[in-house]
Structure formats: structure tokens, C-alpha cells
Scaffold this motif. Structure first.
Motif, PDB file in Angstrom:
ATOM      1  N   ALA A   1       0.795  -1.235   0.000  1.00  0.00           N
ATOM      2  CA  ALA A   1       0.000   0.000   0.000  1.00  0.00           C
ATOM      3  C   ALA A   1       0.834   1.295   0.000  1.00  0.00           C
ATOM      4  O   ALA A   1       0.654   2.156  -0.876  1.00  0.00           O
TER       5      ALA A   1
ATOM      6  N   ASN B   1      -6.651  -6.673   4.176  1.00  0.00           N
ATOM      7  CA  ASN B   1      -5.241  -7.017   3.916  1.00  0.00           C
ATOM      8  C   ASN B   1      -5.204  -8.230   2.989  1.00  0.00           C
ATOM      9  O   ASN B   1      -6.252  -8.749   2.571  1.00  0.00           O
ATOM     10  N   LYS B   2      -4.012  -8.653   2.657  1.00  0.00           N
ATOM     11  CA  LYS B   2      -3.806  -9.748   1.711  1.00  0.00           C
ATOM     12  C   LYS B   2      -4.720 -10.931   2.020  1.00  0.00           C
ATOM     13  O   LYS B   2      -4.901 -11.309   3.171  1.00  0.00           O
TER      14      LYS B   2
ATOM     15  N   ARG C   1      -5.148   0.149  -9.028  1.00  0.00           N
ATOM     16  CA  ARG C   1      -5.526  -0.919  -8.096  1.00  0.00           C
ATOM     17  C   ARG C   1      -6.556  -0.341  -7.121  1.00  0.00           C
ATOM     18  O   ARG C   1      -6.356   0.777  -6.619  1.00  0.00           O
TER      19      ARG C   1
HETATM   20  O1  MRU Z   1      -1.084  -7.356  -3.393  1.00  0.00           O
HETATM   21  P1  MRU Z   1       0.013  -6.680  -2.610  1.00  0.00           P
HETATM   22  O2  MRU Z   1       1.304  -7.409  -2.627  1.00  0.00           O
HETATM   23  O3  MRU Z   1       0.143  -5.219  -2.979  1.00  0.00           O
HETATM   24  O4  MRU Z   1      -0.533  -6.716  -1.121  1.00  0.00           O
HETATM   25  C1  MRU Z   1       0.185  -6.069  -0.101  1.00  0.00           C
HETATM   26  C2  MRU Z   1      -0.352  -6.341   1.237  1.00  0.00           C
HETATM   27  O5  MRU Z   1      -1.358  -6.993   1.403  1.00  0.00           O
HETATM   28  C3  MRU Z   1       0.353  -5.714   2.397  1.00  0.00           C
HETATM   29  O6  MRU Z   1       0.112  -6.447   3.540  1.00  0.00           O
HETATM   30  C4  MRU Z   1      -0.185  -4.298   2.576  1.00  0.00           C
HETATM   31  O7  MRU Z   1       0.057  -3.506   1.453  1.00  0.00           O
HETATM   32  C5  MRU Z   1       0.236  -3.579   3.763  1.00  0.00           C
HETATM   33  S1  MRU Z   1       1.919  -3.578   4.190  1.00  0.00           S
HETATM   34  C6  MRU Z   1       2.686  -2.340   3.448  1.00  0.00           C
END
Ligand code: MRU
Length: 348
Positions: free
Chosen positions: A46, A247-248, A87
């Protein structure tokens, strides 16, 4: 080296698609290419995509041939829409672009087009510098939650220097605790389908000399139940006003297993990732990516899925606030009830 930086009138970014096999820095001169790099995950995480989009908007200023402030502003507005669409889930993207656009709009009456170009580049640089400083402050607050005896910390995806301009969010906490001399061992969820844990977090932990083991995503529950994990630290792409944390994908299942086993669960979230305009997590837009990222998986040199298989590739999930112990920010740790505590940390 920073993940995202400005050098010689170009935006430079570490290509995260090919790590850890190869380390390459790519150069960008156009905002459309930057938007594409965000969608394609050359840059991800992010705060890192927020900084990339900010520099992307600065590039759009230099791409525009406009000599008047008003027509430059129109070009910037079009570019900001392109960048914001790259995104959907990480709010840092829109937050960064809006921050620069506010400066451009506020100064368009009394500044020349060239002055505005410089102003937004300066603001992008400031935002990138602030990200590093904020992450280090956040890491101090988070590291205070790690006791000397906490040997195993569980994390998912990549939340390190690569996911930010530098230092990281959840991985930044782990890194600071390690530098404070605390004995830490990290379990890294491999994080399918793009394997940010196995590829990027493992690569970073090697550089920092922090002991770790990669586990398949479905192993986390086993170790949590076995009492082997003392704490979970994760990142967030957008946290709603009530403390629901996007989150992911997989974070929700991790939080459920942590809650069921009484293991504290801490998202590490800069205030730029907190979206007070959304009352709860069901309002967070969730990205669905190309199914080929799931279907392309190979096992022993062969594609796993049958040729005509279909797949769903949901990139994020939302962990409800009832599963969250505390939210670590650069202004301290927010505890339930999050409606009040998150407002307080954001105001600070
Ligand atoms: O799909 P991504 O790799 O951009 O996902 C990132 C995450 O899910 C991180 O946990 C999130 O951006 C927060 S940590 C900086």
C-alpha cells in the motif's frame, strides 16, 4: 536503497515481480507506464504504490505540454484518474494522488504551470520521505509489544521495505525488535498465489539476518493451535473507521485461528491507510485479479490445474475488528473500541 525513488527526472522502482531471482531497477518517464507498473505489481504494497502514484502524477506534469496553469490542471486531473484506477483496495493510492492534486488546485490561480510542476514533484518527494520516517515511528510502537521471550512471530504477504518506500510496516516492527536485540524467529506465510511471503519477505529477512521459516498458508493454524506462535503482525491496505482491516487474502483466516487460540493479532497501519470515510470493512473495494495467477501454478514442472479449469483470484479480505487486538500506527497503538481510538490517532 529505496523501493521507489526519483532520480535524474525519472521514477525508479525495484522490479518486485522477479525477486529474489534477479534484482533490477526499472525507470519510468510516463504516468501511464507507472499506472501499468502498479497494476502489474512491479511495485506493490500500500505505501509503496501510494509513493509510486505520487511520482507518477509528477511525471504527468512534465508530460503535459500545457503552458497555462488551468490546462495543466486538467491534464493532471486526467492522469490522476488513470493512476487511481490502477488498483482499487489500497487507499494510499488515492490518498497520495489527492494530496498532490489539492496542492495543484490550490495554487493554480497564483502559480505558473512550471511552478505547479515543481510543487507537485516536491510534494511527492516529501510524501516519500515521510513514509520512511512514519514507518520507523510505527516500528518503535510495534516493537514495544514484542517481549524478549516472544520467539515466534507470524506474518503474511510482504510488509517490509519493499512494500513501502523503506523500512516497512509489520516487517518494520519485526526488524526494529530484532535491532533492539530481541530474539525473534519469524514464520512467513508463503502467500499464494503471488508468493509475496516466500519470495519477498524471505528475501528481506535474509538481508536483515532475522531467522525465519516459510510455511504454506494452510500451516498457520497448526502452529497457532500448538502454542508455537506468540504474536501475529500483519499489514493493511485499507482499514475502515470501525477497525475492520483489509489485507492480503488469507489474513482473515489467520486472524480467526489466532483469536481461537488467544494469540494477539496486530495490524500495523500508517494513518494514511486508515479510511475514516468508510464506516465498516464491507464497504472496502476488494480487488479480483486475473485467474491465471492461480491457474499458472506448476508442480514438478507441470501445470497443476486441468487445461480448462476456472479459478477465482480475490486479492484481499477483511478481518473484522472483533478479531483485532490492537492497531499499530505512527501515533501509537489504537485499542478497541476502534471508532474512537482510530479517530484519535488519525487526528494526531
Ligand atoms: O497485493 P500486494 O502485494 O500489494 O498486497 C500487499 C499487502 O497486502 C500488504 O500487507 C499491505 O500492502 C500492507 S503492508 C505495506
Amino acid at each position: 536503497m529505496r523501493t521507489v525513488f526519483w532520480e535524474k527526472n525519472e521514477l525508479k522502482m525495484i522490479d518486485q515481480r522477479i525477486l529474489p531471482g534477479r534484482f533490477e531497477v526499472l525507470s519510468y518517464r510516463g504516468h501511464k507506464e507507472v499506472a501499468h507498473a502498479i497494476t502489474d505489481m512491479v511495485v506493490r504494497g500500500a505505501p509503496a504504490i501510494g509513493a509510486a502514484a505520487a511520482f507518477g502524477l509528477a511525471l504527468a506534469g512534465y508530460e503535459s505540454a500545457s503552458s497555462s496553469s488551468s490546462s495543466l490542471l486538467a491534464d493532471l486531473q486526467a492522469a490522476s484518474a488513470t493512476l487511481k484506477a490502477a488498483r482499487p483496495t489500497a487507499v494510499n493510492l488515492a490518498w497520495a494522488v489527492d494530496r498532490l492534486m489539492e496542492i495543484a488546485s490550490a495554487s493554480s490561480a497564483e502559480r505558473s504551470a512550471d511552478e505547479i510542476r515543481q510543487l507537485i514533484l516536491d510534494e511527492a518527494q516529501k510524501l516519500a520521505d515521510e513514509d520512511v520516517e512514519i514507518n520507523k515511528r510505527m516500528a518503535e510502537h510495534g516493537a514495544a509489544l514484542i517481549n524478549d521471550g516472544d520467539t515466534i512471530i507470524l506474518t503474511i504477504c510482504n510488509t517490509g521495505a519493499l512494500a513501502t518506500v523503506d523500512w516497512g510496516t509489520a516487517l518494520g516492527v519485526i526488524r526494529t525488535a530484532h535491532e533492539q536485540g530481541k530474539k525473534i524467529h519469524v514464520f512467513v506465510d508463503e502467500t499464494r498465489p503471488r508468493l509475496q511471503g516466500a519470495r519477498l519477505t524471505a528475501w528481506e529477512l535474509e538481508q536483515y539476518g532475522i531467522p525465519y521459516e516459510i510455511i504454506s498458508d494452510n500451516t498457520a493454524g497448526y502452529f497457532l493451535k500448538a502454542g508455537k506462535v506468540q504474536k501475529c503482525f500483519v499489514g493493511s491496505d485499507r482499514t475502515a473507521a470501525n477497525g475492520d482491516v483489509a489485507n492480503k487474502i488469507g489474513t482473515y483466516m489467520l486472524a480467526l485461528a489466532a483469536f481461537d487460540n488467544g494469540v494477539p493479532f496486530y495490524p500495523v497501519v500508517p494513518t494514511s491507510t486508515i479510511d475514516l470515510s468508510l464506516a465498516h470493512g464491507d464497504l472496502i473495494p476488494i480487488e479480483e485479479r486475473n485467474p491465471q495467477e492461480v491457474l499458472g501454478l506448476e508442480f514438478e514442472g507441470q501445470r497443476v490445474a486441468p487445461q480448462n479449469a476456472k479459478a477465482r483470484n480475490i486479492a484481499f479480505d477483511v478481518t473484522p475488528n472483533r478479531l483485532v487486538t490492537g492497531i499499530v500506527t505512527e501515533n501509537g497503538v489504537a485499542y478497541p473500541p476502534f471508532e474512537a481510538s482510530l479517530r484519535k490517532v488519525v487526528k494526531e
